[in-house]
Enzyme design. Structure first.
Site, PDB file in Angstrom:
ATOM      1  N   LYS A   1       3.677 -15.506   2.641  1.00  0.00           N
ATOM      2  CA  LYS A   1       3.829 -16.149   1.346  1.00  0.00           C
ATOM      3  C   LYS A   1       5.169 -16.637   0.951  1.00  0.00           C
ATOM      4  O   LYS A   1       5.500 -16.441  -0.058  1.00  0.00           O
ATOM      5  CB  LYS A   1       2.904 -15.579   0.248  1.00  0.00           C
ATOM      6  CG  LYS A   1       2.570 -16.106  -0.883  1.00  0.00           C
ATOM      7  CD  LYS A   1       1.501 -17.007  -0.505  1.00  0.00           C
ATOM      8  CE  LYS A   1       1.132 -18.062  -2.287  1.00  0.00           C
ATOM      9  NZ  LYS A   1       0.321 -19.093  -1.975  1.00  0.00           N
TER      10      LYS A   1
ATOM     11  N   ASP B   1      -4.905  -6.984   5.988  1.00  0.00           N
ATOM     12  CA  ASP B   1      -6.153  -6.069   5.633  1.00  0.00           C
ATOM     13  C   ASP B   1      -7.316  -7.329   5.430  1.00  0.00           C
ATOM     14  O   ASP B   1      -8.347  -7.112   5.845  1.00  0.00           O
ATOM     15  CB  ASP B   1      -5.725  -5.400   4.373  1.00  0.00           C
ATOM     16  CG  ASP B   1      -7.001  -4.278   4.373  1.00  0.00           C
ATOM     17  OD1 ASP B   1      -7.796  -4.125   4.938  1.00  0.00           O
ATOM     18  OD2 ASP B   1      -6.692  -3.602   3.284  1.00  0.00           O
TER      19      ASP B   1
ATOM     20  N   ASP C   1      -2.740 -18.144   2.121  1.00  0.00           N
ATOM     21  CA  ASP C   1      -3.816 -18.816   1.558  1.00  0.00           C
ATOM     22  C   ASP C   1      -4.654 -20.168   2.536  1.00  0.00           C
ATOM     23  O   ASP C   1      -5.690 -20.081   2.831  1.00  0.00           O
ATOM     24  CB  ASP C   1      -3.699 -19.695   0.224  1.00  0.00           C
ATOM     25  CG  ASP C   1      -2.151 -20.167  -0.047  1.00  0.00           C
ATOM     26  OD1 ASP C   1      -1.402 -19.875   1.024  1.00  0.00           O
ATOM     27  OD2 ASP C   1      -1.838 -20.725  -1.219  1.00  0.00           O
TER      28      ASP C   1
ATOM     29  N   TYR D   1       0.784  -1.437  -0.035  1.00  0.00           N
ATOM     30  CA  TYR D   1      -0.106   0.139  -0.076  1.00  0.00           C
ATOM     31  C   TYR D   1       0.951   1.279   0.053  1.00  0.00           C
ATOM     32  O   TYR D   1       0.390   2.348  -0.135  1.00  0.00           O
ATOM     33  CB  TYR D   1      -0.914   0.097   1.176  1.00  0.00           C
ATOM     34  CG  TYR D   1      -1.891  -1.190   1.270  1.00  0.00           C
ATOM     35  CD1 TYR D   1      -2.124  -2.018   0.091  1.00  0.00           C
ATOM     36  CD2 TYR D   1      -2.748  -1.441   2.226  1.00  0.00           C
ATOM     37  CE1 TYR D   1      -3.140  -3.122   0.152  1.00  0.00           C
ATOM     38  CE2 TYR D   1      -3.822  -2.428   2.348  1.00  0.00           C
ATOM     39  CZ  TYR D   1      -3.826  -3.272   1.154  1.00  0.00           C
ATOM     40  OH  TYR D   1      -4.556  -4.222   1.199  1.00  0.00           O
TER      41      TYR D   1
END
Ligand code: NAD
Length: 355
Positions: free
Chosen positions: A189, A245, A221, A141
């Site tokens: 990840k 988020d 995931d 972001y």
């Protein structure tokens, strides 16, 4: 001396719920003889309308001088087509950066009387009580470049983190776990992203400093799946900005409504900012029916983290639970069994319980 609190109502239901929190703080002030001094400033869409920018300098200055900041929510359809530097969300990202609010703490606790309000089975969510620690000022972001290229036919967003940025959020998560059930789940990840590989290395390095905390690594995931299939396995979850988020909104289903989730955003040594996890809810704004509890519980977090007023914070949390136990529900939680109340009525019930 009075504790100086800046109120940033923002847009939509933000302005409705923030004054609910102020009413509750005034009840605490009377009961415990504490002094709070409030001032209100613009942020988000209302700031664009009034000052031509989503984050006026005077708002930043007021926040820097305050002891703590309470924020409602920003955004709404009126500003959806603005250029990116004139979007309400810029105000939110800007204040997080200006105050260096690197750590976002989101407790997610199921209330017994709200098991019905979740789309998940009660036996799955019963007993869930976790804390998501989300990195808030780095990652995708904030990375630059973030732009259209090749005449709009290509696009780039940038995910950057420094070692220091990761270390401080990981420390905050270990310390939070030490105050809870001493179990930390680090979500990344690392099978794909270089940033996640560094993240995982740092969590492994830090383990030695916190021998009382058990650590596991889970890919994002899988974490998304486990959060709704077996949420009670989690205690503290630490993750980077975008994963946090998404996972924290997903976790809101455990409580039955986004309207139940508070959050604290903390700087290393500075002012803390407290806000509900939900947005400005344009679909219900102006109707007076928003659930004020996420905002009120955010005010309780402010008392605990910024003012070390544990008893006062607990009084608010107990009052919320008591009112819910009496089966009073705002529309987002209503199941036709309890009593339907609006924002003001819910606030007054909580205020009366505190008194
Ligand atoms: P949202 O959180 O505003 O609303 C999602 C759904 O949850 C809506 O149906 C809404 O009515 C409901 N809801 C949310 N809070 C509630 C409450 N307290 N009581 C009852 N129901 C509640 O998310 P969205 O619709 O995706 O976004 C709306 C606007 O808010 C957008 O402009 C978005 O950019 C902005 N937003 C702001 C923040 C923030 O200020 N921190 C966070 C998320 C979204």
């Amino acid at each position: 001396m009075a504790n100086k609190i800046v109120l940033l109502p923002g847009d939509g239901i933000g302005a409705e719920v923030i004054y609910a929190a102020k009413d509750v703080l005034e009840a605490i002030s009377k009961k415990f003889g504490k002094e709070f001094e409030f001032s209100s400033h613009d942020i988000g869409g209302i700031a664009i309308d009034n000052h031509g920018t989503p984050l006026p300098d005077e708002t930043v200055e007021a926040c820097k001088k305050a002891d703590a900041v309470l924020l409602g929510a920003v955004g709404g359809p009126k500003w959806d087509n603005n250029p990116s530097d004139l979007r309400p969300e810029r105000g939110l990202l800007g204040i997080r950066k200006a105050l260096d609010l690197y750590a976002n703490l989101r407790p997610v606790k199921g209330f017994d009387k709200l098991l019905h309000a979740s789309p998940l089975r009660p036996d799955i969510i019963n007993g869930s009580d976790l804390l998501i620690v989300r990195e808030l000022t780095g990652g995708l972001y904030f990375g630059r470049p973030s732009e259209r290229q090749d005449n709009g036919n290509a696009v780039v967003d940038t995910l950057t983190y420094t070692r220091k940025e990761i270390e401080r959020i990981v420390d905050k998560a270990f310390q939070s776990a030490q105050l809870r059930k001493k179990h930390l789940t680090s979500v990344d990840k690392a099978n794909v992203l270089e940033s996640s590989k560094l993240w995982r290395e740092i969590v492994e390095e830090k383990k030695a400093q916190y021998p009382d905390v058990t650590v596991e690594h889970v890919l994002v995931d899988a974490a998304a799946m486990k959060l709704i299939t077996n949420p009670t396995q989690f205690d503290v979850i630490v993750t980077e900005n975008m994963f946090g988020d998404i996972l924290s909104d997903e976790a809101s289903v455990l409580t039955g409504s986004l309207g139940m989730l508070p959050s604290a955003s903390l700087a290393e040594d500075g002012v803390g900012l407290y806000e509900p996890a939900h947005g400005s809810a344009p679909d219900i704004a102006g109707k007076g029916i928003a659930n004020p509890i996420a905002m009120i519980l955010s005010a309780a977090m402010m008392l605990r983290y910024s003012f070390q007023m544990n008893e006062e914070a607990q009084t608010i949390e107990d009052a919320v639970e008591q009112v819910l136990n009496q089966n009073y529900h705002t529309a987002d939680l209503y199941n036709k069994n309890g009593e339907l109340v609006n924002t003001n009525e819910m606030t007054q019930l909580i205020v009366e319980t505190i008194e």
